[in-house]
Design an enzyme around this catalytic site. Structure first.
Site, short mmCIF file in Angstrom:
data_model
loop_
_atom_site.label_atom_id
_atom_site.label_comp_id
_atom_site.label_asym_id
_atom_site.label_seq_id
_atom_site.Cartn_x
_atom_site.Cartn_y
_atom_site.Cartn_z
CD GLU A 93 1.41 -12.04 -2.62
OE1 GLU A 93 2.19 -10.86 -2.38
OE2 GLU A 93 0.26 -11.68 -1.57
CB CYS A 114 11.13 -8.65 -3.22
SG CYS A 114 9.93 -7.85 -1.88
CB CYS A 121 3.67 -9.10 9.31
SG CYS A 121 4.98 -7.85 10.14
CB CYS A 125 3.61 -1.13 8.66
SG CYS A 125 5.29 -1.96 9.22
CB CYS A 128 2.31 -2.98 5.03
SG CYS A 128 2.74 -4.33 5.00
CB CYS A 342 3.97 -6.42 0.70
SG CYS A 342 5.61 -5.62 1.13
#
Length: 357
Positions: A93, A114, A121, A125, A128, A342
């Protein structure tokens, strides 16, 4: 996948080396870069500034490949989220963010993209969506740059700023991030001012130091989200490896090499990190660093139980930090209605694809 190299991931120096090895020169690299980035040429055979022999050589070794646009959410004059499909079928994205209108209704020319740096990932986190499905792989330099080129072509907008705040941990992909930064800031590439390019990290201390040592320096943002180890441990697993003290040591080193103000990103999560004592400690650390605090009320993510504080409490937190002498803003998130946090759009598309399989 194609055996040819996507030229969007090639720096001018590397392209010069290529031409030199084949009897050409820096002139040929310059003309090709100009055709690709200035004239938006997508067909090597039409680059008439170089001879037919070198055009054929480009066709043999390179391609100009953009990701497939699967979905665009948002309108022309507001935040737009792009869901891209890469050559291997993976989804990433990117978000196009126009400047916020001023009180008089006017809007600056700033147009920010962005971008993502990884598929998924590994850093997990807690707030997220990017890490909910783990890390699949790093993006190549070309896949990073192609997001910007594809958005520029689709939107017809002139990109003025780039932030690495999309999917992934950029500094965990430094090998491909580094040349991508050269292409973004190079006068022969996308030609953005280094200060208008921001790399955001969850806190990879050794790589922050490495980023500080780049000749062509860029801006830095830290996903802090907790001013003490006790609080940050609840949100940021990376804190177990490099704690708050180690992180701020690296930030002070970065600040000593770079005249750009470091941004401390702080997502406000109800009952987790929004205590006013955190605001006071955050202000103290930011002031010593000469940093800038950007507060972000939590953006709801499907599958996570976090809640955002009330608007009144968010403003109280902001005013506490600002009242202690720190430059502070509170970002009212753009794109809440288009799954702008995200990874959300990617996860929905992955679920849809799996259901149809």
């Amino acid at each position: 996948m194609s055996a040819k190299q996507n030229i969007l991931g090639v720096t001018r120096d590397d392209l010069t080396d290529f031409f030199t090895q084949h009897g050409g020169s820096a002139f040929h690299a310059k003309e090709v870069m100009e055709a690709v980035y200035r004239n938006e040429q997508r067909d090597f055979s039409k680059i008439t500034a170089i001879t037919e022999r070198y055009r054929a050589l480009l066709e043999e070794h390179f391609t100009i490949a953009l990701p497939k646009i699967v979905k665009v959410q948002g309108s022309e004059d507001t935040t737009r989220k792009y869901l891209f499909q890469l050559e291997d079928g993976r989804y990433i994205e990117s978000v196009l963010i126009p400047a916020t209108p001023l009180e008089d209704g006017t809007r600056s020319e700033r147009m920010t993209v962005c971008v993502s740096s990884q598929v998924g990932c590994a850093y997990g986190c807690k707030f997220c969506a990017s890490g909910l499905d783990g890390l699949t792989r790093n993006l190549t330099s070309a896949e990073i740059i192609s997001q910007l080129v594809a958005i520029r072509e689709h939107s017809g907008r002139h990109i003025t700023n780039v932030v690495f705040m999309g999917m992934g941990e950029p500094l965990a992909n430094f090998k491909n991030l580094n040349p991508a930064l050269d292409i973004i800031t190079g006068h022969w590439g996308l030609h953005l001012a280094p200060r208008s390019v921001t790399v955001s990290t969850s806190g990879l201390v050794p790589m922050i130091r490495k980023l500080a040592e780049r000749e062509n320096q860029v801006s830095l943002a830290i996903s802090l989200h907790g001013a003490t180890n006790e609080v940050r441990d609840k949100i940021m697993p990376v804190n177990a490896k490099w704690d708050v003290d180690e992180l701020f040591d690296a930030l002070h080193y970065f600040a000593s090499t770079n005249n750009q103000r470091i941004t401390l990103e702080y997502i406000l999560i109800k009952g987790i990190n929004d205590d006013l004592e955190q605001a006071r400690i955050l202000a103290e650390k930011a002031k010593k660093l000469g940093g800038f605090v950007n507060l972000i009320p939590y953006n709801t993510v499907e599958g996570l139980e976090w809640e955002r504080p009330s608007d009144a409490h968010c403003k109280l937190f902001r005013d506490t930090v600002k009242g202690l002498g720190v430059m502070t803003t509170m970002r009212l998130e753009k794109g809440h209605d288009i799954d702008a946090a995200c990874g959300q759009l990617r996860l929905k598309e992955m679920k849809k694809t799996a259901a149809e399989a």
